[in-house]
Design a protein around this motif. Structure first.
Motif, PDB file in Angstrom:
ATOM      1  N   GLN A   1     169.685 -17.528  51.099  1.00 18.64           N
ATOM      2  CA  GLN A   1     168.343 -17.412  51.659  1.00 18.64           C
ATOM      3  C   GLN A   1     167.833 -18.751  52.213  1.00 18.64           C
ATOM      4  O   GLN A   1     166.719 -18.826  52.693  1.00 18.64           O
ATOM      5  CB  GLN A   1     167.372 -16.914  50.575  1.00 18.64           C
ATOM      6  CG  GLN A   1     167.709 -15.536  50.043  1.00 18.64           C
ATOM      7  CD  GLN A   1     167.496 -14.473  51.089  1.00 18.64           C
ATOM      8  OE1 GLN A   1     166.651 -14.635  51.932  1.00 18.64           O
ATOM      9  NE2 GLN A   1     168.264 -13.397  51.045  1.00 18.64           N
ATOM     10  N   GLU A   2     168.643 -19.835  52.106  1.00 14.50           N
ATOM     11  CA  GLU A   2     168.251 -21.152  52.613  1.00 14.50           C
ATOM     12  C   GLU A   2     166.907 -21.592  52.066  1.00 14.50           C
ATOM     13  O   GLU A   2     165.976 -21.898  52.803  1.00 14.50           O
ATOM     14  CB  GLU A   2     168.190 -21.171  54.142  1.00 14.50           C
ATOM     15  CG  GLU A   2     169.546 -21.132  54.781  1.00 14.50           C
ATOM     16  CD  GLU A   2     169.471 -21.518  56.240  1.00 14.50           C
ATOM     17  OE1 GLU A   2     169.061 -22.660  56.548  1.00 14.50           O
ATOM     18  OE2 GLU A   2     169.797 -20.670  57.061  1.00 14.50           O
ATOM     19  N   VAL A   3     166.762 -21.603  50.740  1.00 17.91           N
ATOM     20  CA  VAL A   3     165.536 -22.102  50.145  1.00 17.91           C
ATOM     21  C   VAL A   3     165.442 -23.606  50.433  1.00 17.91           C
ATOM     22  O   VAL A   3     166.407 -24.335  50.254  1.00 17.91           O
ATOM     23  CB  VAL A   3     165.509 -21.849  48.628  1.00 17.91           C
ATOM     24  CG1 VAL A   3     164.309 -22.528  47.989  1.00 17.91           C
ATOM     25  CG2 VAL A   3     165.482 -20.363  48.363  1.00 17.91           C
ATOM     26  N   LEU A   4     164.275 -24.050  50.852  1.00 15.05           N
ATOM     27  CA  LEU A   4     164.093 -25.445  51.233  1.00 15.05           C
ATOM     28  C   LEU A   4     163.664 -26.258  50.026  1.00 15.05           C
ATOM     29  O   LEU A   4     162.734 -25.880  49.320  1.00 15.05           O
ATOM     30  CB  LEU A   4     163.046 -25.540  52.346  1.00 15.05           C
ATOM     31  CG  LEU A   4     163.385 -24.716  53.582  1.00 15.05           C
ATOM     32  CD1 LEU A   4     162.267 -24.806  54.594  1.00 15.05           C
ATOM     33  CD2 LEU A   4     164.694 -25.183  54.182  1.00 15.05           C
ATOM     34  N   LEU A   5     164.334 -27.385  49.819  1.00 10.41           N
ATOM     35  CA  LEU A   5     164.103 -28.206  48.636  1.00 10.41           C
ATOM     36  C   LEU A   5     163.348 -29.473  48.979  1.00 10.41           C
ATOM     37  O   LEU A   5     163.305 -29.908  50.134  1.00 10.41           O
ATOM     38  CB  LEU A   5     165.443 -28.546  47.986  1.00 10.41           C
ATOM     39  CG  LEU A   5     166.316 -27.349  47.574  1.00 10.41           C
ATOM     40  CD1 LEU A   5     167.590 -27.830  46.943  1.00 10.41           C
ATOM     41  CD2 LEU A   5     165.562 -26.413  46.646  1.00 10.41           C
ATOM     42  N   CYS A   6     162.771 -30.058  47.966  1.00  9.68           N
ATOM     43  CA  CYS A   6     162.024 -31.306  48.082  1.00  9.68           C
ATOM     44  C   CYS A   6     162.937 -32.401  48.636  1.00  9.68           C
ATOM     45  O   CYS A   6     164.086 -32.545  48.199  1.00  9.68           O
ATOM     46  CB  CYS A   6     161.480 -31.691  46.709  1.00  9.68           C
ATOM     47  SG  CYS A   6     160.700 -33.326  46.650  1.00  9.68           S
ATOM     48  N   ASP A   7     162.415 -33.211  49.563  1.00 14.94           N
ATOM     49  CA  ASP A   7     163.216 -34.289  50.155  1.00 14.94           C
ATOM     50  C   ASP A   7     163.453 -35.431  49.174  1.00 14.94           C
ATOM     51  O   ASP A   7     164.390 -36.221  49.354  1.00 14.94           O
ATOM     52  CB  ASP A   7     162.522 -34.837  51.411  1.00 14.94           C
ATOM     53  CG  ASP A   7     162.591 -33.865  52.575  1.00 14.94           C
ATOM     54  OD1 ASP A   7     163.443 -32.960  52.535  1.00 14.94           O
ATOM     55  OD2 ASP A   7     161.780 -34.012  53.523  1.00 14.94           O
ATOM     56  N   LEU A   8     162.621 -35.532  48.100  1.00 10.19           N
ATOM     57  CA  LEU A   8     162.793 -36.633  47.152  1.00 10.19           C
ATOM     58  C   LEU A   8     163.763 -36.276  46.030  1.00 10.19           C
ATOM     59  O   LEU A   8     164.795 -36.932  45.842  1.00 10.19           O
ATOM     60  CB  LEU A   8     161.440 -37.047  46.570  1.00 10.19           C
ATOM     61  CG  LEU A   8     160.473 -37.775  47.533  1.00 10.19           C
ATOM     62  CD1 LEU A   8     159.222 -38.210  46.789  1.00 10.19           C
ATOM     63  CD2 LEU A   8     161.159 -38.976  48.167  1.00 10.19           C
TER      64      LEU A   8
END
Length: 576
Positions: A30-37
């Protein structure tokens, strides 16, 4: 589908039902977007200045860095349909959402993190798009509303002139026929010869006008294409196109040369059988004059006119007796007609032979302070007595502006047909230059960047002229200086005379400019004219046995007219 819109859909469709333990740290079905940090928790926020996505746990850590201003918003609010971002040339899988101001190129986040743009000013590419779009819109507006209509008017005028040419040449041919009938058979051969010459001149005149029409039409076609291209760019919202766009408006601000034809007249004498050929009347040589096209106002530089070097010895080519006793001002209507004013209420139009062609009296009965001729050939005068600026059209005086608290002085007409007027406050404590379009005030010039007055406030004569580079040049007699500001009113320089002024200090009154952007000012007490370049550098004097020179003007051929104060004379001087 754009990246931002895909992010939005991922956040709004089944985002919370996918266990993080079943997902790859950076991607999933589902391409869950994660925190960049932290790169482990789904993102929920976005910091606009830093262009970084954050989870709720990392927000506090991120904003603790007080060296930057942060603006953290919910990620969903950050998502908006975006323009067609260009692909990064360095990183094929990235889109450029930023712009490096120093390198003037779109860049992606990887470019920034690589350190190649360290220390450079970075802006949001949407802001750059907005600025470029505004510039394109201004260019399009200028082309549509100002430049193209002027070309249309020129094309229409040429067509009208062609129609008048037919009528005038028709009359010329008729004159030849009538003269031929008087001479009967003996003159037939000469009649045919003259008619042939007339037809040839007409053909050449028409050819010249047709060539002028073709040039104007070609320019109009180019303008249409440019306007169409600009509309396409604006409609496409394409950053690449707007970033690489280069304005061509400056190429068209100087209108094409206008061809003016002069139709000759047929001069005839009494019939003498032995001198029929001479008596029939000869035609003068073909005359086709080309005037330089008008230049519309713009901050950009316009193409330079042909260079005309200064004569080593300027010479007086005509002297006009004005009939005034003193305080003589002058403004050119043509090469051989000038408007003058002096110590009384009457303004006079004179030719080079001092013949009075027209006279107009001021409405107030007071003497005019200064005069100027508009681009339409109408006369403008300022009246210090009733605080008015007046236009004379068809011998009728129209009061265009009535001032409150200020008194008008010098006046000149600009390349854009605006009026520039010097004025003093009623209490004689302030002076300024004001630009008018019709009766509307467009600009007021009074102080320099440090808030200091540009012009002397003591009541005195201040005359002015607009230079070809759009500088505004004021001869400030009380300050003993020529004060020059640019089109925006920013001080460029002050000229206070040449070191050779030893007998009397520099005493400027009248001022004018020519096609070479020279500044010419009358040095009253020293009986001469100073010639400066557009940057205020002294070039040379004009003497020509002048006595107390006051008013100055230059005609379209760069002949200088100098009005002497006490001798009631206007001298026409060739100096280029």
């Amino acid at each position: 589908m754009s990246k931002s819109l895909r992010f939005f859909l991922l956040l709004t469709v089944n985002f919370s039902v996918i266990p993080t333990s079943e997902m790859h740290p950076r991607r999933s079905a589902q391409e869950v977007l994660l925190c960049d940090l932290c790169e482990t928790v789904p993102l929920q926020s976005h910091c606009k200045p830093c262009h970084i996505n954050l989870c709720i746990n990392c927000v506090g850590k991120h904003i603790s860095d007080s060296s930057k201003d942060h603006n953290v918003v919910p990620f969903i609010k950050h998502i908006q349909p975006t323009p067609n971002y260009p692909k990064c040339r360095k990183h094929a899988d990235k889109h450029c959402e930023l712009h490096c101001e120093e390198c003037n190129i779109p860049v992606c986040s990887t470019c920034i993190s690589s350190g190649k743009h360290k220390g450079h000013d970075i802006s949001d590419i949407l802001e750059k798009l907005s600025a470029n779009t505004e510039s394109l819109q201004k260019d399009l507006e200028e082309l549509e509303k100002r430049i193209y209509p002027r070309y249309q008017k020129m094309a229409s005028n040429v067509q009208t002139e062609k129609a008048e040419l037919e009528t005038k040449y028709g009359k010329l041919t008729t004159d030849a026929d009538e003269q031929g009938e008087l001479l009967h058979r003996e003159i037939t051969a000469i009649v045919n010869q003259r008619k042939s010459a007339i037809a040839e001149m007409k053909t050449k005149h028409l050819d010249a006008l047709n060539k002028n029409t073709d040039e104007i039409t070609q320019k109009m076609a180019e303008l249409k294409q440019i306007m169409s291209d600009l509309k396409s760019i604006l409609k496409s919202n394409d950053v690449s196109l707007t970033s690489t766009y280069k304005s061509r408006n400056s190429q068209f601000r100087t209108l094409p040369p206008k061809v003016r034809v002069i139709v000759p007249s047929l001069s005839a004498q009494k019939i003498n059988k032995d001198q029929l050929n001479e008596m029939f009347g000869s035609l003068p040589p073909l005359s086709i004059n080309t005037e330089h096209g008008d230049t519309m106002k713009s901050a950009e530089a316009v193409s330079s006119p042909p260079v005309k070097p200064l004569l080593d010895e300027p010479r007086v080519t005509a002297t006009i007796d004005t009939g005034y006793r003193y305080r003589n001002s002058v403004s050119c209507l043509s090469e051989d007609q000038v408007w003058t004013c002096g110590e009384n209420k009457t303004m006079k139009l004179l030719n080079l032979q001092s013949k009075l062609l027209t006279s107009i009296q001021t409405k107030s009965g007071g003497l005019p302070t200064d005069i100027a001729v508009t681009r339409d050939g109408d006369l403008v005068y300022t009246d210090y007595r009733d605080n008015t600026i007046n236009l004379i059209k068809n011998k009728q005086i129209q009061t265009v502006i009535t001032l409150q608290g200020w008194r008008p002085g010098g006046v000149c007409c600009t390349a854009d047909n605006d009026l520039l007027v010097t004025m003093d406050s009623d209490d004689f404590t302030q002076s300024k230059v004001v630009r008018y379009s019709g009766s509307t005030e467009k600009q007021s010039i009074q102080f320099d960047d440090q808030g200091r007055p540009l012009y002397s406030s003591v009541l005195n004569d201040k005359y002015l002229s607009e230079n070809k580079n759009l500088d505004i040049c004021v001869a400030d007699n009380e300050a003993r200086a020529v004060v020059v500001v640019n089109q925006s009113g920013k001080l460029r320089f002050r000229y206070t005379g040449h070191p050779s002024n030893t007998e009397q200090s520099f005493n400027p009154y009248g001022i004018t400019t020519d096609s070479q952007s020279h500044i010419l000012t009358a040095d009253y007490r020293n009986h001469r004219i100073h010639i400066l370049d557009q940057d205020g550098q002294f070039l040379r004097y004009i003497h020509c046995h002048l006595h107390l020179p006051w008013g100055l003007c230059v005609d379209i051929r760069d002949n200088l007219f100098v009005a002497e104060c006490n001798f009631a004379k206007v001298k026409k001087i060739q100096y280029l």
